[in-house]
Design an enzyme around this catalytic site. Structure first.
Site, mmCIF file in Angstrom:
data_model
loop_
_atom_site.group_PDB
_atom_site.id
_atom_site.type_symbol
_atom_site.label_atom_id
_atom_site.label_comp_id
_atom_site.label_asym_id
_atom_site.label_seq_id
_atom_site.Cartn_x
_atom_site.Cartn_y
_atom_site.Cartn_z
ATOM 1 N N ASP A 1 0.699 -1.168 -0.256
ATOM 2 C CA ASP A 1 0.094 -0.077 -0.058
ATOM 3 C C ASP A 1 1.020 1.480 0.066
ATOM 4 O OD1 ASP A 1 -2.268 1.245 0.291
ATOM 5 O OD2 ASP A 1 -2.483 1.136 2.011
ATOM 6 N N ASP B 1 3.211 5.084 -5.519
ATOM 7 C CA ASP B 1 1.863 6.244 -4.995
ATOM 8 C C ASP B 1 2.874 7.272 -5.226
ATOM 9 O OD1 ASP B 1 0.666 8.233 -4.631
ATOM 10 O OD2 ASP B 1 -0.132 7.949 -2.239
ATOM 11 N N HIS C 1 -8.126 9.807 3.825
ATOM 12 C CA HIS C 1 -7.669 9.165 4.714
ATOM 13 C C HIS C 1 -7.625 9.195 6.182
ATOM 14 C CE1 HIS C 1 -4.056 8.133 1.563
ATOM 15 N NE2 HIS C 1 -5.305 6.129 1.813
ATOM 16 N N SER D 1 -12.998 3.948 4.239
ATOM 17 C CA SER D 1 -13.789 3.652 5.401
ATOM 18 C C SER D 1 -14.719 4.608 6.122
ATOM 19 C CB SER D 1 -12.882 3.397 6.700
ATOM 20 O OG SER D 1 -12.105 2.532 6.598
ATOM 21 N N SER E 1 -9.290 1.946 8.888
ATOM 22 C CA SER E 1 -9.856 2.685 9.380
ATOM 23 C C SER E 1 -10.858 2.284 10.620
ATOM 24 C CB SER E 1 -10.165 4.287 9.791
ATOM 25 O OG SER E 1 -9.072 4.448 8.844
HETATM 26 P P1 13P Z 1 -9.040 4.442 5.392
HETATM 27 O O1 13P Z 1 -8.519 5.024 6.345
HETATM 28 O O2 13P Z 1 -10.210 5.099 4.814
HETATM 29 O O3 13P Z 1 -9.906 3.387 6.217
HETATM 30 O O4 13P Z 1 -8.200 4.267 4.374
HETATM 31 C C1 13P Z 1 -7.300 3.118 3.526
HETATM 32 C C2 13P Z 1 -6.900 3.420 2.877
HETATM 33 O O5 13P Z 1 -6.639 3.717 2.353
HETATM 34 C C3 13P Z 1 -5.397 2.545 2.831
HETATM 35 O O6 13P Z 1 -4.919 2.484 1.493
HETATM 36 O O1 G3H Z 2 -3.265 4.649 3.823
HETATM 37 C C1 G3H Z 2 -3.143 4.963 4.813
HETATM 38 C C2 G3H Z 2 -3.377 3.100 5.488
HETATM 39 O O2 G3H Z 2 -4.603 3.165 6.303
HETATM 40 C C3 G3H Z 2 -2.505 2.753 6.105
HETATM 41 O O3 G3H Z 2 -1.845 3.428 7.274
HETATM 42 O O4 G3H Z 2 0.396 4.169 7.172
HETATM 43 O O5 G3H Z 2 -0.596 4.158 9.385
HETATM 44 O O6 G3H Z 2 -0.041 1.750 8.296
HETATM 45 P P1 G3H Z 2 -0.464 3.660 7.856
HETATM 46 ZN ZN ZN Z 3 -4.669 4.493 1.399
#
Ligand code: 13P
Ligand code: G3H
Ligand code: ZN
Length: 320
Positions: free
Chosen positions: A93, A115, A189, A225, A268
């Site tokens: 991610d 990204d 996010h 989320s 989230s």
């Molecule tokens: P949320 O914070 O809305 O759950 O999004 C997660 C996300 O986009 C991880 O890449």
């Molecule tokens: O896009 C962000 C995801 O929710 C991952 O979050 O970088 O705190 O693990 P993190």
């Molecule tokens: Zn994301």
């Protein structure tokens, strides 16, 4: 070099193609510990859904890349033990460099996101192309991103959305060869996506314009989320303090999932579900100190949340 196929994982190509034509989206649930992994696998097997195990660079640092590789392999074996050989993707991610993407591929990831959305357009194209050229040698699929989500992304903070420009997507997809594209249409996010009084809406009209430019191409939504208010209330009633936490209404995501949106990222909401269950346990049984007694209910709450998302929001149930 560990090849993801040896771990029993799949890349995202076939499951995205099926999701786009079938009008549903695949869940991408972030994980960094055993309970989250168990909840993801149990929910996906019970719902018979393909699933993406999603790992941020922060999660990699937290959990260790070697352990994560074996956990992903363990997830495949656990699903089989539960009676269903569902397609499981291990996805990076928000990768921000070619080096990180290469490293993940070497450790068995079957899919990576590069990204480059914070860079200017041509730099984003060049960086994404470099990752695609490397990843495709190993049959690893690549997600790119155009447009910037409001909130915090990769330690980069933006107060406003820079929506994806529909006029750029065709050129970006053609020049980079990406397998899927994350777009910015008003999701963000974290747990504070809208201010009180704001209309919690995403720009489905921009999504429609994008789809016209690249018909049938797999689209990804980050920041999806919904911040369930019962979980926010539960956290606050057991000593937490989450003021004005607001997410994307599930109805909006349901509409998006029926379109070419084939991957929806949720992190989230899982954090909220675990936190609510743990806070409740701590208040109701302050003498308890066996971690299984509070992580167990947290895992159960997480599994129920994921099953709800799969069945009632993404529509990926019975698609494994
Ligand atoms: P949320 O914070 O809305 O759950 O999004 C997660 C996300 O986009 C991880 O890449
Ligand atoms: O896009 C962000 C995801 O929710 C991952 O979050 O970088 O705190 O693990 P993190
Ligand atoms: Zn994301």
């Amino acid at each position: 070099m560990t090849n993801y196929k040896d771990l029993g994982l799949v890349n995202s190509k076939a499951i995205f193609d099926k999701a786009v034509s079938g009008g549903y989206a695949i869940p991408a649930f972030n994980f960094n510990n055993m309970e989250q992994m168990q909840a993801i696998v149990e929910a996906s097997v019970e719902m018979s859904s393909p699933v993406i195990l999603q790992v941020s660079s922060g999660a990699r640092k937290y959990a260790n890349q070697t352990l994560l590789r074996y956990m992903a392999q363990g997830a495949v074996e656990y699903a089989k033990e539960l009676g269903k050989n569902i397609p499981i993707v291990l996805h990076l991610d928000h990768g921000d460099t070619l080096e990180l993407c290469k490293n993940c591929i070497e450790y068995g990831f079957s899919s990576v996101m590069i990204d480059g959305s914070h860079h200017e357009y041509n730099k984003n194209v060049d960086l994404t192309l470099e990752v695609v050229e490397y990843a495709h040698k190993y049959n690893v699929t690549v997600e790119g991103e155009l447009g910037v989500l409001a909130g915090v992304e990769d330690d980069v903070k933006s107060d406003t959305h820079t929506y994806t420009q529909p006029d750029e997507v065709e050129d970006f997809v053609k020049k980079t060869g990406v397998d899927s594209l994350a777009i910015s249409i008003g999701t963000s996010h974290g747990a504070f996506k809208f201010k009180p009084g704001q209309d919690p809406k995403i720009r489905l009209d921009i999504l429609e314009e994008i789809e016209k430019r690249i018909p049938g191409f797999p689209i990804v939504l980050h920041g999806s989320s919904s911040v369930p208010q019962d979980l926010v209330k539960m956290i606050n009633s057991y000593g937490g303090k989450l003021d004005d936490a607001i997410g994307i209404p599930e109805e909006q995501l349901r509409l998006a999932a029926k379109s070419a949106v084939c991957k929806i990222n949720i992190d989230s909401d899982g954090r909220l579900a675990m936190t609510a269950a743990i806070r409740k346990m701590f208040v109701e049984d302050p003498g308890e100190f066996d971690p299984r007694k509070y992580l167990g209910p947290a895992r159960e709450a997480l599994k129920n949340l994921y099953m709800h998302k799969i069945k009632s929001v993404l529509g990926s149930d019975n698609k494994a």
